[in-house]
Design a protein around this motif. Structure first.
Motif, PDB file in Angstrom:
ATOM      1  N   UNK A   1       0.815  -1.224   0.000  1.00  0.00           N
ATOM      2  CA  UNK A   1       0.000   0.000   0.000  1.00  0.00           C
ATOM      3  C   UNK A   1       0.845   1.269   0.000  1.00  0.00           C
ATOM      4  N   UNK A   2       2.096   1.182   0.432  1.00  0.00           N
ATOM      5  CA  UNK A   2       2.906   2.407   0.521  1.00  0.00           C
ATOM      6  C   UNK A   2       3.194   2.991  -0.856  1.00  0.00           C
ATOM      7  N   UNK A   3       3.031   2.198  -1.928  1.00  0.00           N
ATOM      8  CA  UNK A   3       3.294   2.688  -3.276  1.00  0.00           C
ATOM      9  C   UNK A   3       2.024   3.004  -4.061  1.00  0.00           C
ATOM     10  N   UNK A   4       0.870   2.895  -3.457  1.00  0.00           N
ATOM     11  CA  UNK A   4      -0.370   3.085  -4.209  1.00  0.00           C
ATOM     12  C   UNK A   4      -0.612   4.569  -4.494  1.00  0.00           C
ATOM     13  N   UNK A   5      -1.262   4.816  -5.642  1.00  0.00           N
ATOM     14  CA  UNK A   5      -1.635   6.180  -6.042  1.00  0.00           C
ATOM     15  C   UNK A   5      -3.072   6.252  -6.534  1.00  0.00           C
ATOM     16  N   UNK A   6      -3.723   5.118  -6.700  1.00  0.00           N
ATOM     17  CA  UNK A   6      -5.090   5.064  -7.200  1.00  0.00           C
ATOM     18  C   UNK A   6      -5.973   4.304  -6.212  1.00  0.00           C
ATOM     19  N   UNK A   7      -7.277   4.600  -6.268  1.00  0.00           N
ATOM     20  CA  UNK A   7      -8.209   3.958  -5.339  1.00  0.00           C
ATOM     21  C   UNK A   7      -8.286   2.452  -5.578  1.00  0.00           C
ATOM     22  N   UNK A   8      -8.185   2.005  -6.850  1.00  0.00           N
ATOM     23  CA  UNK A   8      -8.283   0.580  -7.123  1.00  0.00           C
ATOM     24  C   UNK A   8      -7.126  -0.185  -6.495  1.00  0.00           C
ATOM     25  N   UNK A   9      -5.985   0.488  -6.323  1.00  0.00           N
ATOM     26  CA  UNK A   9      -4.854  -0.157  -5.674  1.00  0.00           C
ATOM     27  C   UNK A   9      -5.122  -0.370  -4.180  1.00  0.00           C
ATOM     28  N   UNK A  10      -5.848   0.550  -3.565  1.00  0.00           N
ATOM     29  CA  UNK A  10      -6.270   0.352  -2.176  1.00  0.00           C
ATOM     30  C   UNK A  10      -7.197  -0.851  -2.092  1.00  0.00           C
ATOM     31  N   UNK A  11      -8.112  -0.956  -3.056  1.00  0.00           N
ATOM     32  CA  UNK A  11      -9.032  -2.101  -3.089  1.00  0.00           C
ATOM     33  C   UNK A  11      -8.252  -3.415  -3.256  1.00  0.00           C
ATOM     34  N   UNK A  12      -7.214  -3.373  -4.111  1.00  0.00           N
ATOM     35  CA  UNK A  12      -6.450  -4.589  -4.379  1.00  0.00           C
ATOM     36  C   UNK A  12      -5.601  -5.007  -3.175  1.00  0.00           C
TER      37      UNK A  12
END
Length: 456
Positions: A116-127
C-alpha cells in the motif's frame, strides 16, 4: 505349533500398534495450553491490521481526495473477504494442517499491507488492503481459534474460546496507540509498514511452535478420556465447505412428532452475528475515530479510547467464555445484544472535543460487550453441528463480516450525505435490539445441555 506361533506374532503386532497409539507420559502442563498460547500470540500479531483502517480514512481523504465512501468501500471488501474466506480456511486446515495455512495467511497480510505504501489510485487500495489483506486475514479469522479449540480441548472450551477471541482485542490494545501516534507524526505509510512487519514477525513462531493435533505430541486432548488419533487429511476443501453450508442452511425434515421442515439455528446465528459485525468492526472500529474527530477530538485521543475498548474487551470476552460454560448461550446472546443496542443509542450525545467521564463509561461498557458474543455463538455451533462446527462457524463468521462490510461502506456514505454519523448510531442500536429477539428464538438440544454441564 505353527498356528500358535502365528497367533502369538499377531498378538505381538497388535500390542505394538496399541503402544504406538498410546499417549506419551502426561506432562506437568498440558501441551494444549501451549497451543492456545501460540494461537493467542498469532492472532494478536495479525490483529495489527484491524487497528489501521479507521486511522486511514482522514489521511487518505486529505492526500488523494478520495471520498470517505470510496475508502469505506475498500475497507468493506476487506471485511467481507475476511468473513467469506473463513469457512474455506477451516477446511484447508483440515487438508493441509493449521501451521501451513496460518503461516501462508500471515505472509499474504504482510504483502498486502506493505504494497500500500506505493499506491496512487483507489483501485490499488481495493487490491492491496481489500483483496490481499482480506484474504490473508480471513484465513486468520475466528475459525482458526475454533479449529484449535475443537482439536485440543474437551473441557474448558468456552473459556479457551473466550481467551482466543480476546487476542484480537489485545492486538488492538497494543497496536492502536502506536499506529495512531505514527500516523499523526510520520504519516500513514510507516504505519502500514509496521502492520506488515508485525504480521511477518509471527510466521517463525507459528512454524516452529504450533502443532496441528494433540496426537502430534502423543497426547489426549485436554479433558478427554481417550486418546484421539490424528485424522487423515480431508481432500476437497472447497467442496466440503459448500457441502457443510448446504447441510446447515437448507431445510431438512424434522422429527415425526414435529412435522414440517427446519434449517436448524443456522440462519438465526448468521443473522445475529451479521448485526454483531455491523455494530463492531463495521461501525465502531471503522468510524469511531473519524466521528470523534468530527467533534474536535484529536485523532490520538480517539484512537486511545478505541484501544481502551480493547482492554475491557479482553476481560469481557474471557468472562463470557466462563459464563458460556455455565449458562444457556442463547440467553447470554440476548443480554449482550440488548445492552449493546442501548449503549449505541446514547453515543451521539457523548461525542465531544474532549474526553469526559460519560464517554469513558461508554468505552468501558462497550468494551466489555465488544466480542462477548463469540463464545456463546461458537458453543451453539458446536452443539448443533458437532465435528463440522468450525466450518459452520466460519460461515456464520462470514455473515458477521458481510454485516461489517455493509456498515463500513454505508457509514462512510451516510457521513458524506448527512454530514454526521448520528443516523448510523441510531440504526445500529435498533439492529442490536432485533438481534436480541432473534437470539431468544434459537433452541438448544436437550442433549447439549447435559454435555455442557458435564464439561463445566
Amino acid at each position: 505349533m505353527t498356528q500358535t506361533t502365528d497367533t502369538a506374532a499377531t498378538a505381538g503386532a497388535r500390542a505394538g500398534a496399541a503402544r504406538d497409539l498410546r499417549p506419551a507420559r502426561r506432562p506437568r502442563v498440558h501441551w494444549a495450553w501451549f497451543a492456545a498460547a501460540v494461537t493467542f500470540v498469532t492472532i494478536t500479531g495479525a490483529a495489527a491490521f484491524r487497528s489501521l483502517p479507521g486511522l486511514l480514512i482522514d489521511p487518505l481523504h486529505q492526500e488523494f481526495g478520495w471520498s470517505r465512501g470510496t475508502i469505506g468501500a475498500a475497507v468493506s471488501v476487506n471485511l467481507a473477504l475476511y468473513g467469506l474466506t473463513a469457512p474455506f480456511a477451516a477446511a484447508l486446515m483440515d487438508r493441509f494442517g493449521i501451521r501451513r495455512v496460518v503461516a501462508a495467511a500471515l505472509t499474504v497480510i504482510a504483502l498486502g499491507s506493505g504494497l500500500t505504501v506505493w499506491m496512487t489510485r483507489a483501485w490499488q487500495l481495493w487490491l492491496c488492503w481489500g483483496l490481499l489483506v482480506g484474504l490473508g486475514t480471513g484465513s486468520m479469522a475466528l475459525a482458526f481459534a475454533a479449529t484449535v479449540t475443537n482439536r485440543w480441548f474437551v473441557r474448558r472450551r468456552g473459556l479457551v474460546s473466550g481467551i482466543l477471541t480476546a487476542a484480537s482485542a489485545s492486538g488492538q490494545l497494543i497496536f492502536l496507540p502506536v499506529l495512531s501516534w505514527t500516523v499523526e507524526h510520520h504519516g500513514w505509510r510507516p504505519a502500514a509498514v509496521t502492520v506488515a512487519l508485525a504480521a511477518l514477525a509471527v510466521v517463525p513462531l507459528v512454524w516452529l511452535l504450533l502443532r496441528d493435533h494433540p496426537a502430534d505430541v502423543g497426547l489426549k486432548p485436554y479433558g478427554a478420556e481417550e486418546f484421539v488419533p490424528k485424522p487423515q487429511p480431508v481432500p476437497g476443501a472447497a467442496r466440503r465447505s459448500l457441502a457443510v453450508l448446504a447441510s446447515a442452511a437448507l431445510p431438512r425434515s424434522r422429527s415425526r412428532a414435529g412435522g414440517g421442515t427446519s434449517a436448524g439455528p443456522f440462519w438465526l446465528l448468521a443473522g445475529t452475528f451479521a448485526i454483531c459485525g455491523a455494530s463492531t468492526n463495521g461501525l465502531i472500529q471503522t468510524h469511531f475515530v473519524p466521528a470523534a474527530h468530527d467533534h474536535g477530538m484529536p485523532v490520538t485521543a480517539a484512537a486511545s479510547l478505541l484501544a481502551v475498548i480493547g482492554v475491557f474487551d479482553v476481560a469481557g470476552t474471557v468472562a463470557s467464555g466462563w459464563f458460556t460454560d455455565r449458562f444457556e448461550p442463547r440467553r447470554l446472546l440476548a443480554v449482550y445484544y440488548a445492552l449493546r443496542g442501548v449503549s449505541l443509542l446514547f453515543l451521539p450525545l457523548l461525542l465531544a472535543s474532549a474526553v469526559h467521564p460519560p464517554m469513558i463509561f461508554f468505552i468501558v461498557f462497550y468494551g466489555l460487550d465488544w466480542v462477548a458474543t463469540v463464545p456463546p455463538t461458537l458453543a451453539l455451533c458446536r452443539e448443533h453441528y458437532g465435528e463440522d462446527s468450525a466450518i459452520v462457524f466460519g460461515w456464520v463468521l462470514a455473515s458477521h463480516q458481510v454485516g461489517a462490510a455493509l456498515v463500513a461502506y454505508l457509514g462512510g456514505l451516510a457521513r458524506d450525505v448527512f454530514g454526521s454519523y448520528d443516523t448510523v448510531w441510531y440504526a445500529s442500536g435498533a439492529l442490536c435490539a432485533a438481534a436480541a429477539l432473534m437470539a431468544l428464538v434459537i433452541r438448544r438440544r436437550p442433549a447439549a445441555l447435559t454435555e455442557g454441564a458435564a464439561a463445566a
